[in-house]
Scaffold this motif. Structure first.
Motif, PDB file in Angstrom:
ATOM      1  N   ILE A  50      84.527 121.730  20.475  1.00 32.33           N
ATOM      2  CA  ILE A  50      83.245 122.424  20.347  1.00 32.33           C
ATOM      3  C   ILE A  50      82.144 121.684  21.103  1.00 32.33           C
ATOM      4  N   THR A  51      82.032 120.392  20.890  1.00 29.07           N
ATOM      5  CA  THR A  51      80.917 119.656  21.495  1.00 29.07           C
ATOM      6  C   THR A  51      81.091 119.403  22.988  1.00 29.07           C
ATOM      7  N   SER A  52      82.303 119.167  23.440  1.00 33.24           N
ATOM      8  CA  SER A  52      82.481 118.830  24.846  1.00 33.24           C
ATOM      9  C   SER A  52      82.802 120.024  25.732  1.00 33.24           C
ATOM     10  N   GLU A  53      83.401 121.067  25.173  1.00 37.17           N
ATOM     11  CA  GLU A  53      83.815 122.187  26.017  1.00 37.17           C
ATOM     12  C   GLU A  53      83.056 123.481  25.729  1.00 37.17           C
ATOM     13  N   ILE A  54      82.973 123.865  24.468  1.00 38.15           N
ATOM     14  CA  ILE A  54      82.307 125.136  24.146  1.00 38.15           C
ATOM     15  C   ILE A  54      80.808 125.036  24.407  1.00 38.15           C
ATOM     16  N   HIS A  55      80.182 123.966  23.966  1.00 37.97           N
ATOM     17  CA  HIS A  55      78.737 123.823  24.182  1.00 37.97           C
ATOM     18  C   HIS A  55      78.375 123.693  25.659  1.00 37.97           C
ATOM     19  N   ALA A  56      79.351 123.365  26.493  1.00 42.58           N
ATOM     20  CA  ALA A  56      79.108 123.235  27.931  1.00 42.58           C
ATOM     21  C   ALA A  56      79.141 124.576  28.669  1.00 42.58           C
ATOM     22  N   VAL A  57      79.570 125.633  27.988  1.00 43.14           N
ATOM     23  CA  VAL A  57      79.662 126.943  28.633  1.00 43.14           C
ATOM     24  C   VAL A  57      78.256 127.514  28.830  1.00 43.14           C
ATOM     25  N   GLU A  58      77.944 127.848  30.063  1.00 47.23           N
ATOM     26  CA  GLU A  58      76.629 128.399  30.386  1.00 47.23           C
ATOM     27  C   GLU A  58      76.453 129.766  29.734  1.00 47.23           C
ATOM     28  N   GLY A  59      75.303 129.968  29.089  1.00 48.86           N
ATOM     29  CA  GLY A  59      74.990 131.237  28.454  1.00 48.86           C
ATOM     30  C   GLY A  59      75.144 131.236  26.945  1.00 48.86           C
ATOM     31  N   ILE A  60      75.721 130.166  26.403  1.00 49.84           N
ATOM     32  CA  ILE A  60      75.806 130.054  24.940  1.00 49.84           C
ATOM     33  C   ILE A  60      74.502 129.443  24.454  1.00 49.84           C
ATOM     34  N   SER A  61      73.823 130.171  23.568  1.00 45.43           N
ATOM     35  CA  SER A  61      72.541 129.670  23.091  1.00 45.43           C
ATOM     36  C   SER A  61      72.652 128.965  21.744  1.00 45.43           C
ATOM     37  N   ARG A  62      73.694 129.320  20.950  1.00 44.38           N
ATOM     38  CA  ARG A  62      73.822 128.724  19.611  1.00 44.38           C
ATOM     39  C   ARG A  62      75.220 128.971  19.099  1.00 44.38           C
ATOM     40  N   THR A  63      75.754 128.016  18.339  1.00 44.82           N
ATOM     41  CA  THR A  63      77.031 128.220  17.659  1.00 44.82           C
ATOM     42  C   THR A  63      76.919 127.813  16.202  1.00 44.82           C
ATOM     43  N   VAL A  64      77.748 128.431  15.387  1.00 45.68           N
ATOM     44  CA  VAL A  64      77.924 128.023  13.994  1.00 45.68           C
ATOM     45  C   VAL A  64      79.432 127.914  13.789  1.00 45.68           C
ATOM     46  N   THR A  65      79.874 126.780  13.277  1.00 47.97           N
ATOM     47  CA  THR A  65      81.301 126.550  13.081  1.00 47.97           C
ATOM     48  C   THR A  65      81.643 126.649  11.601  1.00 47.97           C
ATOM     49  N   CYS A  66      82.653 127.456  11.298  1.00 54.75           N
ATOM     50  CA  CYS A  66      83.145 127.617   9.932  1.00 54.75           C
ATOM     51  C   CYS A  66      84.571 127.091   9.875  1.00 54.75           C
ATOM     52  N   LEU A  67      84.763 125.955   9.225  1.00 56.21           N
ATOM     53  CA  LEU A  67      86.080 125.354   9.110  1.00 56.21           C
ATOM     54  C   LEU A  67      86.885 126.047   8.018  1.00 56.21           C
ATOM     55  N   VAL A  68      88.157 126.282   8.291  1.00 57.29           N
ATOM     56  CA  VAL A  68      89.037 126.890   7.301  1.00 57.29           C
ATOM     57  C   VAL A  68      89.504 125.789   6.356  1.00 57.29           C
ATOM     58  N   VAL A  69      89.396 126.048   5.053  1.00 55.72           N
ATOM     59  CA  VAL A  69      89.830 125.053   4.055  1.00 55.72           C
ATOM     60  C   VAL A  69      91.092 125.483   3.367  1.00 55.72           C
ATOM     61  N   ALA A 100      89.286 126.706  12.819  1.00 55.77           N
ATOM     62  CA  ALA A 100      87.861 126.985  12.650  1.00 55.77           C
ATOM     63  C   ALA A 100      87.501 128.303  13.320  1.00 55.77           C
ATOM     64  N   PHE A 101      86.512 128.959  12.752  1.00 58.12           N
ATOM     65  CA  PHE A 101      85.905 130.135  13.359  1.00 58.12           C
ATOM     66  C   PHE A 101      84.575 129.672  13.948  1.00 58.12           C
ATOM     67  N   VAL A 102      84.353 129.958  15.219  1.00 56.85           N
ATOM     68  CA  VAL A 102      83.113 129.566  15.872  1.00 56.85           C
ATOM     69  C   VAL A 102      82.327 130.836  16.173  1.00 56.85           C
ATOM     70  N   LEU A 103      81.165 130.971  15.523  1.00 59.80           N
ATOM     71  CA  LEU A 103      80.288 132.117  15.708  1.00 59.80           C
ATOM     72  C   LEU A 103      79.328 131.775  16.840  1.00 59.80           C
ATOM     73  N   VAL A 104      79.261 132.639  17.837  1.00 61.84           N
ATOM     74  CA  VAL A 104      78.544 132.314  19.064  1.00 61.84           C
ATOM     75  C   VAL A 104      77.436 133.334  19.329  1.00 61.84           C
ATOM     76  N   GLU A 105      76.237 132.821  19.586  1.00 58.76           N
ATOM     77  CA  GLU A 105      75.143 133.647  20.089  1.00 58.76           C
ATOM     78  C   GLU A 105      75.054 133.396  21.590  1.00 58.76           C
ATOM     79  N   THR A 106      74.905 134.483  22.363  1.00 57.96           N
ATOM     80  CA  THR A 106      74.858 134.353  23.815  1.00 57.96           C
ATOM     81  C   THR A 106      73.519 134.841  24.355  1.00 57.96           C
TER      82      THR A 106
END
Length: 76
Positions: A57-76, A5-11
């Motif tokens: 994504i839900t337990s580790e990436i979203h827990a990182v301080e300073g991340i305001s939003r993510t969008v996940t793009c799964l590779v098919v 997956a590609f995770v697009l992150v807004e900080t």
């Protein structure tokens, strides 16, 4: 075959360096790049299953301080 997956992150302003360091230390994160445009960082995650990617994504990436939003793009 591993899931990917590609995770697009807004900080929040001024947090990019800290977030890049934190994301780079998460198991399953294969690369972390600063980008221009509507997102600040793109992380590539690989794991055995799509559910495992969701857990990272839900337990580790979203827990990182300073991340305001993510969008996940799964590779098919």
């Amino acid at each position: 075959m591993a899931a990917k997956a590609f995770v697009l992150v807004e900080t929040t302003i001024g947090k990019n360096k800290d977030i890049i360091t934190a994301l780079s230390n998460i198991k399953g994160v294969k690369s972390v790049d600063t980008v221009t445009g509507p997102y600040d960082i793109i992380a590539v995650i690989e794991s055995e299953t799509l559910n495992a990617i969701g857990d990272v994504i839900t337990s580790e990436i979203h827990a990182v301080e300073g991340i305001s939003r993510t969008v996940t793009c799964l590779v098919v």
